[in-house]
Design a protein around this motif. Structure first.
Motif, PDB file in Angstrom:
ATOM      1  N   LEU A 142      47.850  29.128 -55.961  1.00  0.00           N
ATOM      2  CA  LEU A 142      49.025  28.491 -56.551  1.00  0.00           C
ATOM      3  C   LEU A 142      50.310  29.162 -56.068  1.00  0.00           C
ATOM      4  O   LEU A 142      50.441  30.385 -56.091  1.00  0.00           O
ATOM      5  CB  LEU A 142      48.947  28.582 -58.072  1.00  0.00           C
ATOM      6  CG  LEU A 142      50.120  27.981 -58.847  1.00  0.00           C
ATOM      7  CD1 LEU A 142      50.177  26.469 -58.658  1.00  0.00           C
ATOM      8  CD2 LEU A 142      50.008  28.328 -60.330  1.00  0.00           C
TER       9      LEU A 142
ATOM     10  N   GLN B 295      52.237  20.795 -58.869  1.00  0.00           N
ATOM     11  CA  GLN B 295      52.058  22.131 -58.326  1.00  0.00           C
ATOM     12  C   GLN B 295      51.888  22.071 -56.819  1.00  0.00           C
ATOM     13  O   GLN B 295      51.452  21.073 -56.269  1.00  0.00           O
ATOM     14  CB  GLN B 295      50.809  22.772 -58.948  1.00  0.00           C
ATOM     15  CG  GLN B 295      50.947  22.943 -60.440  1.00  0.00           C
ATOM     16  CD  GLN B 295      49.618  23.206 -61.098  1.00  0.00           C
ATOM     17  OE1 GLN B 295      48.588  23.286 -60.448  1.00  0.00           O
ATOM     18  NE2 GLN B 295      49.631  23.338 -62.409  1.00  0.00           N
TER      19      GLN B 295
ATOM     20  N   THR C 127      47.572  23.623 -66.411  1.00  0.00           N
ATOM     21  CA  THR C 127      46.979  23.120 -65.174  1.00  0.00           C
ATOM     22  C   THR C 127      47.168  24.121 -64.033  1.00  0.00           C
ATOM     23  O   THR C 127      46.901  23.800 -62.887  1.00  0.00           O
ATOM     24  CB  THR C 127      47.600  21.779 -64.775  1.00  0.00           C
ATOM     25  OG1 THR C 127      49.020  21.898 -64.787  1.00  0.00           O
ATOM     26  CG2 THR C 127      47.165  20.670 -65.718  1.00  0.00           C
ATOM     27  N   GLU C 128      47.620  25.315 -64.330  1.00  0.00           N
ATOM     28  CA  GLU C 128      47.758  26.329 -63.287  1.00  0.00           C
ATOM     29  C   GLU C 128      46.383  26.929 -63.042  1.00  0.00           C
ATOM     30  O   GLU C 128      45.929  27.817 -63.769  1.00  0.00           O
ATOM     31  CB  GLU C 128      48.781  27.378 -63.701  1.00  0.00           C
ATOM     32  CG  GLU C 128      50.178  26.772 -63.847  1.00  0.00           C
ATOM     33  CD  GLU C 128      51.273  27.805 -64.006  1.00  0.00           C
ATOM     34  OE1 GLU C 128      52.437  27.456 -63.782  1.00  0.00           O
ATOM     35  OE2 GLU C 128      50.950  28.963 -64.340  1.00  0.00           O
ATOM     36  N   ALA C 129      45.732  26.384 -62.015  1.00  0.00           N
ATOM     37  CA  ALA C 129      44.337  26.708 -61.769  1.00  0.00           C
ATOM     38  C   ALA C 129      44.191  27.837 -60.768  1.00  0.00           C
ATOM     39  O   ALA C 129      44.954  27.950 -59.812  1.00  0.00           O
ATOM     40  CB  ALA C 129      43.605  25.462 -61.255  1.00  0.00           C
TER      41      ALA C 129
ATOM     42  N   PRO D   1      41.091  18.717 -52.121  1.00  0.00           N
ATOM     43  CA  PRO D   1      39.982  18.798 -53.078  1.00  0.00           C
ATOM     44  C   PRO D   1      39.905  17.560 -53.971  1.00  0.00           C
ATOM     45  O   PRO D   1      40.934  17.040 -54.395  1.00  0.00           O
ATOM     46  CB  PRO D   1      40.321  20.040 -53.904  1.00  0.00           C
ATOM     47  CG  PRO D   1      41.280  20.833 -53.060  1.00  0.00           C
ATOM     48  CD  PRO D   1      42.058  19.816 -52.304  1.00  0.00           C
TER      49      PRO D   1
ATOM     50  N   TYR E  50      50.048  24.379 -53.730  1.00  0.00           N
ATOM     51  CA  TYR E  50      49.094  25.427 -53.406  1.00  0.00           C
ATOM     52  C   TYR E  50      49.097  25.617 -51.887  1.00  0.00           C
ATOM     53  O   TYR E  50      49.372  24.703 -51.123  1.00  0.00           O
ATOM     54  CB  TYR E  50      47.670  25.026 -53.828  1.00  0.00           C
ATOM     55  CG  TYR E  50      47.421  24.960 -55.313  1.00  0.00           C
ATOM     56  CD1 TYR E  50      47.846  23.865 -56.062  1.00  0.00           C
ATOM     57  CD2 TYR E  50      46.746  25.984 -55.977  1.00  0.00           C
ATOM     58  CE1 TYR E  50      47.597  23.794 -57.428  1.00  0.00           C
ATOM     59  CE2 TYR E  50      46.485  25.914 -57.338  1.00  0.00           C
ATOM     60  CZ  TYR E  50      46.918  24.815 -58.052  1.00  0.00           C
ATOM     61  OH  TYR E  50      46.672  24.754 -59.404  1.00  0.00           O
TER      62      TYR E  50
ATOM     63  N   TYR F 145      35.432  21.160 -57.808  1.00  0.00           N
ATOM     64  CA  TYR F 145      36.022  20.262 -56.827  1.00  0.00           C
ATOM     65  C   TYR F 145      35.130  20.218 -55.589  1.00  0.00           C
ATOM     66  O   TYR F 145      34.490  21.206 -55.226  1.00  0.00           O
ATOM     67  CB  TYR F 145      37.411  20.744 -56.390  1.00  0.00           C
ATOM     68  CG  TYR F 145      38.511  20.522 -57.390  1.00  0.00           C
ATOM     69  CD1 TYR F 145      38.786  21.461 -58.369  1.00  0.00           C
ATOM     70  CD2 TYR F 145      39.301  19.376 -57.334  1.00  0.00           C
ATOM     71  CE1 TYR F 145      39.814  21.263 -59.278  1.00  0.00           C
ATOM     72  CE2 TYR F 145      40.338  19.171 -58.237  1.00  0.00           C
ATOM     73  CZ  TYR F 145      40.582  20.124 -59.206  1.00  0.00           C
ATOM     74  OH  TYR F 145      41.601  19.922 -60.101  1.00  0.00           O
TER      75      TYR F 145
ATOM     76  N   GLN G 287      35.579  19.588 -51.523  1.00  0.00           N
ATOM     77  CA  GLN G 287      36.590  19.466 -50.473  1.00  0.00           C
ATOM     78  C   GLN G 287      35.886  19.217 -49.137  1.00  0.00           C
ATOM     79  O   GLN G 287      35.268  20.125 -48.578  1.00  0.00           O
ATOM     80  CB  GLN G 287      37.463  20.713 -50.396  1.00  0.00           C
ATOM     81  CG  GLN G 287      38.629  20.570 -49.422  1.00  0.00           C
ATOM     82  CD  GLN G 287      39.568  21.757 -49.431  1.00  0.00           C
ATOM     83  OE1 GLN G 287      39.173  22.871 -49.778  1.00  0.00           O
ATOM     84  NE2 GLN G 287      40.815  21.528 -49.060  1.00  0.00           N
TER      85      GLN G 287
ATOM     86  N   GLY H 281      39.875  29.698 -51.244  1.00  0.00           N
ATOM     87  CA  GLY H 281      40.288  28.647 -52.154  1.00  0.00           C
ATOM     88  C   GLY H 281      41.803  28.521 -52.176  1.00  0.00           C
ATOM     89  O   GLY H 281      42.518  29.427 -51.737  1.00  0.00           O
TER      90      GLY H 281
ATOM     91  N   LEU I 120      38.312  16.208 -57.557  1.00  0.00           N
ATOM     92  CA  LEU I 120      37.720  16.683 -58.802  1.00  0.00           C
ATOM     93  C   LEU I 120      36.383  15.998 -59.055  1.00  0.00           C
ATOM     94  O   LEU I 120      36.279  14.779 -59.057  1.00  0.00           O
ATOM     95  CB  LEU I 120      38.661  16.397 -59.973  1.00  0.00           C
ATOM     96  CG  LEU I 120      38.177  16.856 -61.346  1.00  0.00           C
ATOM     97  CD1 LEU I 120      38.092  18.383 -61.416  1.00  0.00           C
ATOM     98  CD2 LEU I 120      39.094  16.329 -62.444  1.00  0.00           C
TER      99      LEU I 120
ATOM    100  N   LEU J 100      34.419  23.949 -54.588  1.00  0.00           N
ATOM    101  CA  LEU J 100      35.348  24.903 -55.174  1.00  0.00           C
ATOM    102  C   LEU J 100      35.251  24.890 -56.690  1.00  0.00           C
ATOM    103  O   LEU J 100      35.221  23.819 -57.303  1.00  0.00           O
ATOM    104  CB  LEU J 100      36.791  24.551 -54.777  1.00  0.00           C
ATOM    105  CG  LEU J 100      37.152  24.676 -53.304  1.00  0.00           C
ATOM    106  CD1 LEU J 100      38.435  23.909 -53.010  1.00  0.00           C
ATOM    107  CD2 LEU J 100      37.315  26.132 -52.906  1.00  0.00           C
TER     108      LEU J 100
ATOM    109  N   PHE K 129      41.440  29.480 -58.195  1.00  0.00           N
ATOM    110  CA  PHE K 129      40.261  29.040 -57.469  1.00  0.00           C
ATOM    111  C   PHE K 129      39.416  30.202 -56.974  1.00  0.00           C
ATOM    112  O   PHE K 129      39.938  31.271 -56.634  1.00  0.00           O
ATOM    113  CB  PHE K 129      40.672  28.202 -56.254  1.00  0.00           C
ATOM    114  CG  PHE K 129      41.082  26.801 -56.590  1.00  0.00           C
ATOM    115  CD1 PHE K 129      42.363  26.533 -57.054  1.00  0.00           C
ATOM    116  CD2 PHE K 129      40.195  25.749 -56.449  1.00  0.00           C
ATOM    117  CE1 PHE K 129      42.753  25.242 -57.380  1.00  0.00           C
ATOM    118  CE2 PHE K 129      40.565  24.453 -56.758  1.00  0.00           C
ATOM    119  CZ  PHE K 129      41.844  24.201 -57.226  1.00  0.00           C
ATOM    120  N   GLY K 130      38.117  29.950 -56.906  1.00  0.00           N
ATOM    121  CA  GLY K 130      37.217  30.845 -56.205  1.00  0.00           C
ATOM    122  C   GLY K 130      37.273  30.576 -54.710  1.00  0.00           C
ATOM    123  O   GLY K 130      38.004  29.682 -54.254  1.00  0.00           O
ATOM    124  N   GLN K 131      36.489  31.334 -53.948  1.00  0.00           N
ATOM    125  CA  GLN K 131      36.497  31.187 -52.495  1.00  0.00           C
ATOM    126  C   GLN K 131      35.714  29.962 -52.030  1.00  0.00           C
ATOM    127  O   GLN K 131      35.850  29.535 -50.890  1.00  0.00           O
ATOM    128  CB  GLN K 131      35.910  32.437 -51.840  1.00  0.00           C
ATOM    129  CG  GLN K 131      36.806  33.657 -51.962  1.00  0.00           C
ATOM    130  CD  GLN K 131      36.216  34.852 -51.248  1.00  0.00           C
ATOM    131  OE1 GLN K 131      35.141  35.338 -51.591  1.00  0.00           O
ATOM    132  NE2 GLN K 131      36.915  35.352 -50.247  1.00  0.00           N
TER     133      GLN K 131
END
Lengths: 113, 112
Positions: free
Chosen positions: B45, B33, A100-102, A43, B35, A35, A37, B42, A45, A91, A104-106
């Motif tokens: 969730l 969802q 779809t429960e994603a 964000p 977040y 992503y 942002q 990041g 995609l 991201l 994420f990294g920092q």
């Protein structure tokens, strides 16, 4: 359990230079997302992989952006050449297949000057 | 025009107040969802809702999915400074690949 790892955390480059970002997803996650942002926005995609295949890259500026996930695990996102408007946080996220429960990294904060 | 519109964009309130943020679309989602994202991190969730009319509670946070699965709301009771952050809704249209589309976010600041 280790989370999504991204590197570098920060990068400053001049316009027209190239840059690459790396992502290591959570073990066992077949789906990987990149992503973009931009400051103050949600964000957007850029590309979604399922294992090493591309599911969607309709919003990836293909003239300058490329991404790969050769072995279905790690992924790299490259920008060449960079423009000022590419300044953003990039991201990486991963999820189990058909979820779809994603997670994420920092992120990597890119500044193009 | 974004697929998911969030409102308000910014919200600044005092500790102890209640608030509601909204996520609206003209499209039907198979799931939605929420977040929360803090500076330099990041998104994390909070909840997934899948059934029209569904209500889920997470401590002081209450999430609702609209009956038609086109909209959602997040209500926070007795907000605390630790609730400060960017709240993002994200929807899955249910097409092949389970793509996740994000709204523009609501930036919440809770002052002590």
């Amino acid at each position: 359990e280790a989370g999504v790892a991204q590197s570098p955390r920060y990068k400053i480059i001049e316009k027209r230079q190239s840059v690459a970002f790396w992502c290591n997803p959570i073990s066992g996650h077949a789906t990987l997302y990149w992503y973009q942002q931009i400051l103050g926005q949600g964000p957007k995609l850029l590309i979604q992989f399922q294992n090493n295949g591309v599911v969607d890259d309709s919003q990836l500026p293909k003239d300058r952006f490329s991404a790969e996930r050769l072995k279905g695990v790690d992924s790299t996102l490259k920008i060449q050449p960079a423009k000022l408007e590419d300044s953003a946080v990039y991201l990486c996220a991963s999820s189990f297949m058909r979820s779809t429960e994603a997670f994420f990294g920092q992120g990597t904060r890119l500044t193009v000057v | 025009t974004q697929l998911l519109e969030q409102s308000p964009q910014f919200l600044s309130i005092q500790e102890g107040e209640n608030l509601t943020v909204y996520c609206n679309s003209s499209s039907v989602f198979s799931s939605l969802q929420w977040y929360r994202q803090e500076p330099g991190e990041g998104p994390v969730l909070l909840v997934t809702v899948v059934t029209g009319g569904e209500v889920k509670k997470l401590k002081r946070l209450t999430f609702q999915f609209g009956d038609a699965r086109k909209d959602s709301s997040l209500h926070i009771t007795a907000a605390q400074p630790g609730d400060t952050g960017l709240y993002l809704c994200a929807g899955d249209l249910g097409n092949a690949g389970n793509m996740l589309t994000f709204g523009g976010g609501t930036r919440l600041m809770v002052k002590p």
